[in-house]
Structures are given as structure tokens and as C-alpha cells.
Write an enzyme that holds these catalytic residues in place. Structure first.
Site, short mmCIF file in Angstrom:
data_model
loop_
_atom_site.label_atom_id
_atom_site.label_comp_id
_atom_site.label_asym_id
_atom_site.label_seq_id
_atom_site.Cartn_x
_atom_site.Cartn_y
_atom_site.Cartn_z
N HIS A 95 0.86 -1.19 0.00
CA HIS A 95 0.00 0.00 0.00
C HIS A 95 0.89 1.24 0.00
O HIS A 95 1.79 1.35 0.83
CB HIS A 95 -0.90 -0.01 1.24
CG HIS A 95 -1.60 1.29 1.49
ND1 HIS A 95 -2.34 1.93 0.52
CD2 HIS A 95 -1.67 2.08 2.58
CE1 HIS A 95 -2.84 3.05 1.02
NE2 HIS A 95 -2.42 3.17 2.26
N HIS A 97 1.19 5.76 -0.86
CA HIS A 97 0.54 7.05 -1.10
C HIS A 97 1.32 7.74 -2.22
O HIS A 97 1.61 8.93 -2.15
CB HIS A 97 0.58 7.91 0.16
CG HIS A 97 -0.27 7.39 1.28
ND1 HIS A 97 -0.40 8.05 2.48
CD2 HIS A 97 -1.04 6.27 1.39
CE1 HIS A 97 -1.21 7.35 3.29
NE2 HIS A 97 -1.60 6.26 2.64
N TYR A 116 -1.27 -0.18 -22.82
CA TYR A 116 -1.60 -1.60 -22.65
C TYR A 116 -1.11 -2.17 -21.32
O TYR A 116 -1.64 -3.17 -20.82
CB TYR A 116 -1.06 -2.42 -23.82
CG TYR A 116 0.43 -2.64 -23.82
CD1 TYR A 116 1.29 -1.76 -24.48
CD2 TYR A 116 1.00 -3.73 -23.17
CE1 TYR A 116 2.65 -1.95 -24.48
CE2 TYR A 116 2.36 -3.93 -23.16
CZ TYR A 116 3.19 -3.03 -23.82
OH TYR A 116 4.54 -3.23 -23.81
N HIS A 158 -6.84 8.81 -1.05
CA HIS A 158 -5.96 8.09 -0.13
C HIS A 158 -4.68 7.60 -0.82
O HIS A 158 -3.61 8.12 -0.54
CB HIS A 158 -6.75 6.92 0.49
CG HIS A 158 -6.02 6.21 1.58
ND1 HIS A 158 -6.64 5.67 2.68
CD2 HIS A 158 -4.70 5.94 1.74
CE1 HIS A 158 -5.74 5.12 3.48
NE2 HIS A 158 -4.56 5.26 2.92
N TYR A 211 2.62 -15.26 -20.67
CA TYR A 211 4.02 -14.86 -20.43
C TYR A 211 4.46 -15.31 -19.05
O TYR A 211 5.54 -15.88 -18.87
CB TYR A 211 4.13 -13.34 -20.58
CG TYR A 211 5.48 -12.79 -20.26
CD1 TYR A 211 6.54 -12.90 -21.17
CD2 TYR A 211 5.72 -12.18 -19.04
CE1 TYR A 211 7.79 -12.39 -20.87
CE2 TYR A 211 6.96 -11.66 -18.74
CZ TYR A 211 8.00 -11.77 -19.65
OH TYR A 211 9.23 -11.28 -19.34
ZN LIG Z 1 -2.66 4.76 3.56
#
Ligand SMILES: [Zn+2]
Length: 215
Positions: A95, A97, A116, A158, A211
Site C-alpha cells: 500500500h 501514497h 496496454y 488516499h 508470459y
Molecule cells: Zn494509507
């Protein structure tokens, strides 16, 4: 699946790398890795430069803290637990930012197939999860809904979530999402980008699947 000591070190390295490459800043962002009996997550409020493997927090599959940990888990631990529970194919969650992708997330825009490589996330778009307050079950629910059929999504107002079979793959996809967001923003700033049709994106996604199965 990596053994726990190795996974702890890999997680610390990933957090340092996310800051070094500018995908995260300060104590933003977090990472998890699946291990036997649960997962390892980055701790809350520890800058990457001060992070050591003992700061990484061990959680059970249900999110319960395992053993004695000297740090608290990231405030977004619930997303990591829920994604790993819902997606047996996923071994790691990243995760961030990161700036370009977060800028799009603030506009609550998904990334369409302007390039693509959007297909690397498994579909014709990279969706944007609905907004909810950080650290809440609602945010986790919204992220899981957006991830349906995808390996990455933006999170409204976020940031970004990227997953993969292992940490290297999830990290690479987080980098990719940031690059695609930058390309999309520049294209929109210069005119009206041409979006690849769904049929072409289905070919791209199946080509990526082929692939990966050969590599
Ligand atoms: Zn966050």
C-alpha cells in the site's frame, strides 16, 4: 513462501525501497507478506530508516497479534488481513501514497486503458475504491470490492493498493501503477487520450497470463 526471518528482512527492505524511490514518504504506506499461520505486516508510525526486522508485526489469519511484538501493526492491518484471506493467490500486499496515483485517487478517477500495461493489473482498467476513513472495516470492504478481478486499485482520496503472488511482484505492480498514473495525467493534460478497446485489453491480459506461465 519464505521463512519468517527472511520474510521480515524482505518486508523491511521493501519499506526502505518504497521511501527511497519516492513511492512513500514519512510513515505513509505499509506492506504485508503471507507466512505460515498468518502474515507479517509493517508496524505503525515507524519511519523506514529506523525499521528493523524485530519491528515487523506477526498477525494470525484472523488479524490477532501473535506473540510479543514491540510495535503495533499498521493502522491498515485489516486491509492486509482481509485481502490475504479473500485471495489465496496473493502472497504479498503493498500500500502506497505515491504522488501521481494518489492525485488521480483524489479526483476519484480510475486509470483507463490508455496504455496496454494497464493489463498488468489483470483487467481493462485500474479501478478506484470508494472512500472510507483510514483504518476502518469500511475501507477494507471498499478495497476488496475494487480489487475484484484486479491486482491493483486506487483508493479514493488516499492512495494505491497492489498485490502479487510474492513481495517482488506486488512491489513491481505498485511502481507500475504510479507510472501509469503519471502517463494518464500527462496524456489528459495534453489532449484526449485514446483508450484501448476491451477486446484488445482481453488479448493483452491473456498474453500476460501466458508470459507469466512460461517465465
Ligand atoms: Zn494509507
Amino acid at each position: 513462501m519464505k521463512l519468517e526471518p527472511e520474510a521480515r528482512m524482505a518486508l523491511v527492505t521493501a519499506m526502505v525501497e518504497l521511501e527511497r524511490t519516492g513511492l512513500n514518504h514519512g510513515t505513509s504506506g505499509n506492506v504485508s507478506v503471507r507466512v505460515d499461520g498468518g502474515l507479517l505486516v509493517s508496524p505503525s508510525a515507524v519511519p523506514p530508516a529506523q525499521l528493523s526486522p524485530v519491528d515487523v508485526v506477526a498477525l494470525g489469519d484472523d488479524g490477532a497479534v501473535l506473540g510479543s511484538n514491540r510495535q503495533r501493526p499498521t493502522s491498515e492491518w485489516r486491509i492486509h488481513v482481509d485481502v490475504l484471506a479473500a485471495r489465496p493467490d496473493v502472497g504479498a500486499v503493498v500500500h502506497t501514497h505515491s504522488t501521481e496515483a494518489t492525485a488521480l485517487a483524489c479526483l476519484r478517477r480510475r486509470i483507463p486503458a490508455v496504455h496496454y500495461e494497464v493489463g498488468l493489473a489483470g483487467g481493462a482498467t485500474i479501478p478506484c475504491a470508494d472512500y472510507a476513513t483510514f483504518g476502518t472495516p469500511e475501507l477494507s470492504t471498499n478495497v476488496l470490492a475494487a480489487l475484484d478481478g484486479h491486482d491493483a486499485c486506487l483508493m479514493a482520496n488516499h492512495g494505491v493498493l497492489a498485490v502479487g503472488p510474492d513481495l517482488a511482484a506486488a512491489m513491481a505492480l505498485a511502481v507500475e501503477v504510479e507510472w501509469l498514473a503519471a502517463v494518464y495525467r500527462r496524456a489528459v493534460a495534453s489532449g484526449e487520450p485514446v483508450v484501448l478497446p476491451d477486446g484488445e485489453m482481453r488479448r493483452v491480459v491473456s498474453a500476460y497470463v501466458d508470459y507469466r506461465s512460461r517465465s
